[in-house]
Design a protein around this motif. Structure first.
Motif, PDB file in Angstrom:
ATOM      1  N   ASP A 347      30.927  32.715  32.265  1.00  0.00           N
ATOM      2  CA  ASP A 347      31.461  31.492  31.670  1.00  0.00           C
ATOM      3  C   ASP A 347      32.312  31.928  30.476  1.00  0.00           C
ATOM      4  OD1 ASP A 347      31.898  29.283  29.965  1.00  0.00           O
ATOM      5  OD2 ASP A 347      30.084  28.286  30.657  1.00  0.00           O
ATOM      6  N   VAL A 348      33.627  31.791  30.610  1.00  0.00           N
ATOM      7  CA  VAL A 348      34.543  32.152  29.526  1.00  0.00           C
ATOM      8  C   VAL A 348      35.216  30.878  29.038  1.00  0.00           C
ATOM      9  CG1 VAL A 348      36.520  33.554  28.820  1.00  0.00           C
ATOM     10  CG2 VAL A 348      34.936  34.430  30.557  1.00  0.00           C
ATOM     11  N   ASP A 349      34.820  30.417  27.876  1.00  0.00           N
ATOM     12  CA  ASP A 349      35.380  29.194  27.285  1.00  0.00           C
ATOM     13  C   ASP A 349      35.264  28.007  28.231  1.00  0.00           C
ATOM     14  OD1 ASP A 349      36.064  30.780  25.094  1.00  0.00           O
ATOM     15  OD2 ASP A 349      38.057  31.223  25.897  1.00  0.00           O
ATOM     16  N   LYS A 351      35.074  28.053  31.495  1.00  0.00           N
ATOM     17  CA  LYS A 351      35.650  28.294  32.819  1.00  0.00           C
ATOM     18  C   LYS A 351      34.839  29.357  33.558  1.00  0.00           C
ATOM     19  CE  LYS A 351      39.924  29.800  35.108  1.00  0.00           C
ATOM     20  NZ  LYS A 351      41.319  30.297  34.899  1.00  0.00           N
ATOM     21  N   ARG A 352      34.525  29.094  34.818  1.00  0.00           N
ATOM     22  CA  ARG A 352      33.786  30.059  35.636  1.00  0.00           C
ATOM     23  C   ARG A 352      34.729  31.175  36.074  1.00  0.00           C
ATOM     24  NH1 ARG A 352      28.991  29.835  39.048  1.00  0.00           N
ATOM     25  NH2 ARG A 352      29.131  31.355  40.752  1.00  0.00           N
ATOM     26  N   VAL A 353      34.363  32.402  35.784  1.00  0.00           N
ATOM     27  CA  VAL A 353      35.192  33.570  36.101  1.00  0.00           C
ATOM     28  C   VAL A 353      34.383  34.493  37.002  1.00  0.00           C
ATOM     29  CG1 VAL A 353      36.364  35.600  35.161  1.00  0.00           C
ATOM     30  CG2 VAL A 353      36.469  33.416  33.944  1.00  0.00           C
ATOM     31  N   GLU A 354      34.927  34.830  38.169  1.00  0.00           N
ATOM     32  CA  GLU A 354      34.210  35.672  39.129  1.00  0.00           C
ATOM     33  C   GLU A 354      34.825  37.051  39.293  1.00  0.00           C
ATOM     34  OE1 GLU A 354      33.487  33.648  42.777  1.00  0.00           O
ATOM     35  OE2 GLU A 354      32.289  32.058  41.833  1.00  0.00           O
ATOM     36  N   ASN A 355      36.033  37.260  38.777  1.00  0.00           N
ATOM     37  CA  ASN A 355      36.672  38.574  38.796  1.00  0.00           C
ATOM     38  C   ASN A 355      36.676  39.153  37.389  1.00  0.00           C
ATOM     39  OD1 ASN A 355      37.384  38.652  41.607  1.00  0.00           O
ATOM     40  ND2 ASN A 355      38.996  37.164  41.149  1.00  0.00           N
ATOM     41  N   PHE A 356      36.467  40.451  37.280  1.00  0.00           N
ATOM     42  CA  PHE A 356      36.281  41.062  35.969  1.00  0.00           C
ATOM     43  C   PHE A 356      37.556  40.972  35.132  1.00  0.00           C
ATOM     44  CE2 PHE A 356      35.531  44.361  32.843  1.00  0.00           C
ATOM     45  CZ  PHE A 356      34.203  44.134  32.524  1.00  0.00           C
ATOM     46  N   PRO A 357      37.489  40.378  33.927  1.00  0.00           N
ATOM     47  CA  PRO A 357      38.679  40.194  33.088  1.00  0.00           C
ATOM     48  C   PRO A 357      39.161  41.509  32.477  1.00  0.00           C
ATOM     49  CG  PRO A 357      36.877  38.702  32.446  1.00  0.00           C
ATOM     50  CD  PRO A 357      36.299  39.747  33.321  1.00  0.00           C
ATOM     51  N   ARG A 361      38.618  40.539  24.532  1.00  0.00           N
ATOM     52  CA  ARG A 361      38.168  39.378  23.759  1.00  0.00           C
ATOM     53  C   ARG A 361      37.534  38.326  24.667  1.00  0.00           C
ATOM     54  NH1 ARG A 361      39.394  39.757  18.557  1.00  0.00           N
ATOM     55  NH2 ARG A 361      41.132  41.053  17.880  1.00  0.00           N
ATOM     56  N   HIS A 362      38.080  38.175  25.864  1.00  0.00           N
ATOM     57  CA  HIS A 362      37.461  37.262  26.826  1.00  0.00           C
ATOM     58  C   HIS A 362      36.060  37.742  27.186  1.00  0.00           C
ATOM     59  CE1 HIS A 362      41.630  35.667  28.371  1.00  0.00           C
ATOM     60  NE2 HIS A 362      41.362  35.344  27.122  1.00  0.00           N
ATOM     61  N   LEU A 363      35.926  39.057  27.358  1.00  0.00           N
ATOM     62  CA  LEU A 363      34.620  39.622  27.689  1.00  0.00           C
ATOM     63  C   LEU A 363      33.622  39.432  26.555  1.00  0.00           C
ATOM     64  CD1 LEU A 363      35.769  42.917  29.434  1.00  0.00           C
ATOM     65  CD2 LEU A 363      34.411  41.103  30.489  1.00  0.00           C
TER      66      LEU A 363
END
Length: 433
Positions: A347-349, A351-357, A361-363
């Motif tokens: 969960d980044v801000d 938003k569901r994220v399924e691929n590695f960023p 800073r997002h991480l």
């Protein structure tokens, strides 16, 4: 094609040494292609435990040719210590081969490593301080010394005379002092060259000829995929390419020479040093994993940070490396936990994220999205006896956990490891080579 590649799918420390040693039983050559003495592989043979840093894992087996490829950076002092420790066990190390194109970690690289890390202040990257980054920097800047140079006194003297003044000025700019004695340095390096001349060769020719002859060749990675200089948690990464793509440049073989890729995956997640770690646990469960798993660095002794299995990381590694299967290790560490969590997305801000960023800073802001599975209880009897009975003898909860990982990654768990020993392994692969 009779080649296998053994790649770490996390931040290293997945158990690659054990898996490589296990698979090396049928290998003719084991070839390491990247990293330096900042990596560590632990191998258990009976009651003997070997901690390797530069030497390929195949060195434990006398009938295997163990190749240190050109993609490594070699600390001569460290290598000599390892060779001497190996000889004390009664093994000759005669199968060692060193690439004449591998770069040498110089004494000033260690000093510069520490000076650069101090200069970063609070933004350190967690280097081991072993000079690996500065050595790779010099390689790219065409200011390195190579193993083959240790056999040519005139060339070596000329290279050091050219490089040393530049390094002295750079060190001064960082508030450090090298105090280089060029004569002493040349003499020491020449002594290593004389001692190792029997091992030094064009390993690209050696490996390609072996593949053409139909010999079984295994490629061994040092650190894990998430420490790759391009695809890891940059800048908290190592200075080389840890993925299967690094084999081609780190050994000198074409892409067509890389056969099946096996991704070593720990049943939970660990990492050493600084950098984002989304599924990290700082509670009692994290301490339990650290203690029961013996999570302390082979090279540095540093405690490893521990957390639940991160499938975002593993899927990233499967895709990048083209993994045909995974070797799932240290499942026994999860014994007796009532509930096991698995990180399936971030969960980044909101938003569901399924691929590695790629954005660090997002991480750092990412929160793990977990799914929960039932745990299992320990089995009765020895682990080795359990493995002799095969996959179906494993506890139902463990098999469910394995199947969940297989569905989530899209690749089978070809090898199951439930202990450090060679006999604590279940091999489910249909095709061995």
């Amino acid at each position: 094609m009779p080649t296998l590649a053994v790649i770490g799918s996390q931040w290293g420390d997945e158990g690659k040494g054990k898996i490589t040693d296990y698979l090396a039983e049928d290998a003719d050559l084991v070839v390491r292609y990247q990293g330096g003495a900042n990596a560590g592989h632990t191998i258990k043979v009976g009651e003997e435990v070997f901690a390797l840093h530069l030497l390929p894992s195949g060195i434990i087996r006398e009938n295997v040719i163990s190749v240190v490829g050109n993609g490594l950076v070699i600390d001569c002092d460290e290598l000599e210590v390892e060779l001497e420790a190996l000889r004390k066990t009664g093994r000759s190390g005669k199968g060692l081969r060193l690439s004449d194109r591998a770069n040498v970690v110089m004494p000033y690289h260690r000093i510069l490593d520490g000076a650069e890390e101090r200069a970063r202040g609070s933004k350190t990257v967690g280097t081991t301080g072993r000079g690996i980054g500065p050595c790779y920097s010099d390689k790219i800047a065409r200011a390195g010394i190579r193993i083959g140079d240790l056999l040519d006194e005139e060339l070596l003297r000329d290279r050091i005379a050219t490089i040393a003044p530049v390094k002295e000025r750079f060190a001064e700019s960082l508030g450090a002092e090298l105090g280089l004695d060029q004569e002493a340095l040349v003499a020491k390096l020449l002594s290593f060259g004389k001692k190792w001349e029997q091992y030094i060769t064009d390993t690209s020719v050696l490996v390609n000829d072996a593949i053409k002859a139909g010999k079984k060749v295994m490629f061994e990675g040092a650190q894990g995929t998430m420490l790759d200089i391009d695809y890891g948690t940059y800048p908290y990464v190592t200075s080389s390419n840890c993925t299967s793509a690094g084999i081609c440049t780190g050994v000198g073989v074409p892409p067509s020479a890389v056969g099946e890729v096996i991704g070593v995956t720990k049943a939970y997640t660990t990492r050493v040093g600084a950098g984002p770690f989304v599924s990290e646990l700082t509670d009692e469960v994290g301490k339990h994993l650290q203690t029961k798993g013996g999570e302390f660095g082979t090279t540095t002794g540093r405690a490893r940070r521990c957390g639940w299995l991160d499938l975002v990381v593993v899927r990233h590694a499967v895709r990048l490396n083209g993994m045909a299967c995974i070797a799932l290790t240290k499942l026994d560490v999860l014994n007796d936990l009532d509930t096991i969590k698995v990180c399936v997305a971030y969960d980044v801000d909101g938003k569901r994220v399924e691929n590695f960023p790629s954005n660090v800073r997002h991480l750092e802001r990412a929160k793990p999205i977990y799914e929960e599975l039932d745990g299992w209880k320990s089995w009765e009897g020895s682990t080795a006896e359990l493995c002799k009975r095969g996959y179906e003898a494993l506890p139902q909860g463990m098999r469910s956990y394995i199947q969940y990982i297989e569905r989530s990654t899209g690749v089978p768990a070809g090898i199951i490891s439930v202990g450090k020993g060679r006999d604590e392994t279940i091999d489910r692969r249909h095709k061995k080579w």
